[in-house]
Write a protein that holds these residues in place. Sequence first.
Motif, PDB file in Angstrom:
ATOM      1  N   ALA A 127       0.819  -1.212   0.000  1.00 26.07           N
ATOM      2  CA  ALA A 127       0.000   0.000   0.000  1.00 26.07           C
ATOM      3  C   ALA A 127       0.851   1.258   0.000  1.00 26.07           C
ATOM      4  O   ALA A 127       0.319   2.360  -0.112  1.00 26.07           O
ATOM      5  CB  ALA A 127      -0.930   0.011   1.213  1.00 26.07           C
ATOM      6  N   ALA A 128       2.170   1.106   0.154  1.00 25.93           N
ATOM      7  CA  ALA A 128       3.072   2.254   0.201  1.00 25.93           C
ATOM      8  C   ALA A 128       4.433   1.825  -0.318  1.00 25.93           C
ATOM      9  O   ALA A 128       4.701   0.636  -0.516  1.00 25.93           O
ATOM     10  CB  ALA A 128       3.183   2.787   1.625  1.00 25.93           C
ATOM     11  N   VAL A 143       0.574  10.566   2.139  1.00 25.91           N
ATOM     12  CA  VAL A 143      -0.329   9.574   2.740  1.00 25.91           C
ATOM     13  C   VAL A 143      -0.222   9.583   4.259  1.00 25.91           C
ATOM     14  O   VAL A 143      -0.786   8.718   4.937  1.00 25.91           O
ATOM     15  CB  VAL A 143      -0.044   8.146   2.206  1.00 25.91           C
ATOM     16  N   TYR A 153      -3.171   8.917   6.409  1.00 25.20           N
ATOM     17  CA  TYR A 153      -3.912   7.742   5.930  1.00 25.20           C
ATOM     18  C   TYR A 153      -5.096   8.131   5.048  1.00 25.20           C
ATOM     19  O   TYR A 153      -6.141   7.498   5.073  1.00 25.20           O
ATOM     20  CB  TYR A 153      -4.406   6.882   7.108  1.00 25.20           C
ATOM     21  N   THR A 157      -7.066   7.990   1.998  1.00 24.28           N
ATOM     22  CA  THR A 157      -7.102   6.944   0.979  1.00 24.28           C
ATOM     23  C   THR A 157      -7.201   7.489  -0.443  1.00 24.28           C
ATOM     24  O   THR A 157      -6.960   6.750  -1.403  1.00 24.28           O
ATOM     25  CB  THR A 157      -8.270   5.977   1.233  1.00 24.28           C
ATOM     26  N   LYS A 214      -4.045   6.858  -2.211  1.00 21.96           N
ATOM     27  CA  LYS A 214      -3.617   5.482  -2.490  1.00 21.96           C
ATOM     28  C   LYS A 214      -3.805   5.202  -3.973  1.00 21.96           C
ATOM     29  O   LYS A 214      -4.923   5.191  -4.479  1.00 21.96           O
ATOM     30  CB  LYS A 214      -4.418   4.477  -1.666  1.00 21.96           C
ATOM     31  N   PRO A 267       2.272   2.657  -5.623  1.00 18.43           N
ATOM     32  CA  PRO A 267       2.132   3.659  -4.556  1.00 18.43           C
ATOM     33  C   PRO A 267       2.996   4.883  -4.813  1.00 18.43           C
ATOM     34  O   PRO A 267       3.982   4.835  -5.566  1.00 18.43           O
ATOM     35  CB  PRO A 267       2.593   2.891  -3.305  1.00 18.43           C
ATOM     36  N   PHE A 321      -6.533   2.243   5.277  1.00 19.25           N
ATOM     37  CA  PHE A 321      -5.707   2.564   4.117  1.00 19.25           C
ATOM     38  C   PHE A 321      -5.293   1.324   3.329  1.00 19.25           C
ATOM     39  O   PHE A 321      -5.397   1.283   2.100  1.00 19.25           O
ATOM     40  CB  PHE A 321      -4.460   3.337   4.556  1.00 19.25           C
ATOM     41  N   GLU A 322      -4.810   0.300   4.014  1.00 17.71           N
ATOM     42  CA  GLU A 322      -4.310  -0.865   3.288  1.00 17.71           C
ATOM     43  C   GLU A 322      -5.430  -1.686   2.656  1.00 17.71           C
ATOM     44  O   GLU A 322      -5.176  -2.479   1.745  1.00 17.71           O
ATOM     45  CB  GLU A 322      -3.466  -1.751   4.197  1.00 17.71           C
ATOM     46  N   PRO A 370      -7.279   1.140  -4.626  1.00 15.50           N
ATOM     47  CA  PRO A 370      -6.346   2.148  -5.134  1.00 15.50           C
ATOM     48  C   PRO A 370      -6.937   2.900  -6.308  1.00 15.50           C
ATOM     49  O   PRO A 370      -7.847   2.428  -6.987  1.00 15.50           O
ATOM     50  CB  PRO A 370      -5.144   1.301  -5.575  1.00 15.50           C
TER      51      PRO A 370
END
Length: 464
Positions: free
Chosen positions: A226-227, A303, A306, A308, A311, A315, A353-354, A358
């Motif tokens: 996610a990052a 980010v 957090y 989103t 995202k 990333p 977030f995760e 995306p």
Amino acid sequence: MTRHDAATETEAEAAMTEANEALTGGGAALAAPPANSGAGLLLTNVRLVDPEAGEVRPGTIRIAEGRIAAVDGQDRTGETVDARGLHLAPGIVDMGVKVGEPGERHKESFRSAGLAAAAGGVTTMVVRPDTNPAIDSPEMLEFVTRRAAEVSPVHIRHIAALTRAREGREMVEIGFLIDAGAVAFSDCDHVVTNTKVLSRCLIYAKSLGALVIGHPQDPGLSDGAAATSGKFASLRGLPSVSPIAERMGLERDMTLVEMTGVRYHADQITTARALPVLERAKARLDVTAGVSIHHLTLNDLDVGDYRTFFKVTPPLRSEEDRRAVVEAVASGLIDTISSFHTPQDEESKRLPFEEAAPGAVGLQTLLPAALRLHHAGLVSLPVLFRALALNPARRLGLEAGRLAEGAPSDLVLFDPDAPFVLDRFTLLSKSKNTPFDGERMQGKVAATFVSGRQVHGAKLGGQA
């Protein structure tokens, strides 16, 4: 069409009408043109942004019968409009737009995407095949082509899937899809991991002269990320991926391109570590590369709360990577800039977030976001429009992207300096997932022309 879809698209059209009531370049109305003479439209007192000549210069342009009839020519017939020093550039060719038809029309339709594109100065959307189901057959491609032509105010061209259902197991009917209008082939972010399957696809694409668009990313390393890895991602406790995954994916693809000789375009190069690989490949292979506007204007620190809406795939990268990629655009190493417009509904984003989906919308924010690079003195306007319009058109074999006599009159008239604060609820896309919500930006579209027909902005004159 459902009642919800109809209401949403009615709201979008109403918003466009309201926006068109005033000149978006700063409030003053353009001089009213005379009655339609049927001889086209002559725009005077414009600043021409010419990506081929590499210059911005004052001039005039005449458009008639869907084409540019003259640039700074002696023929000054037609309805005359004083543009009061606004900039005129080739309409943006946005390479890699996600539209929800079929399967996710509640997120975006061809109609709503077309309205957003027109408002953003995008005259050609090149649409991705990552729909539900995927665009992987001539029948499906013909269906979406007809649907898009019926409802969109801008041109829409289609990328077809490279493998059936984008599953990486069986090659699509590349020849039949080319005949049906596909301009390129890609499985998008579903990287084909079976190199034997991929090599067969590339060999066949080479034999037909087809363009293959790859997503340079090692899927094993990037799975679930996610990052971008680093101290910041560790402090935030986010699952991350090393920038080396992009380099590994690109190196693999370049090896296969060397073996097959296929025409290849890397959809997004976002890290400094991938740039030397790209530079070596471009020196000896038929390879081009692009980048998303979000990776050019945002970094991984965005980010931090957090949020989103920040995202995206891949990333966001470090500031060092962002600067390196901006320099690659300025030098021409990276050829194209795109929005990678990816609409997501509120339910998909209002998650941890995760777990959030995306993607970010970008059709309407592509131009003002790109102008950040111009205002910072990093990329000139001609170079920007070379990456936004000329290069993607050339790579896809389209006529667009030029300010030349005989070229299609797909044009954007804009004020690069007009300031505004972005309110995501004024966007014409059905989905509102933009990372630029509440941001101060510069650059407003005053008018957009598609084949000589004005599709956005305060009315300038008759059809040309």
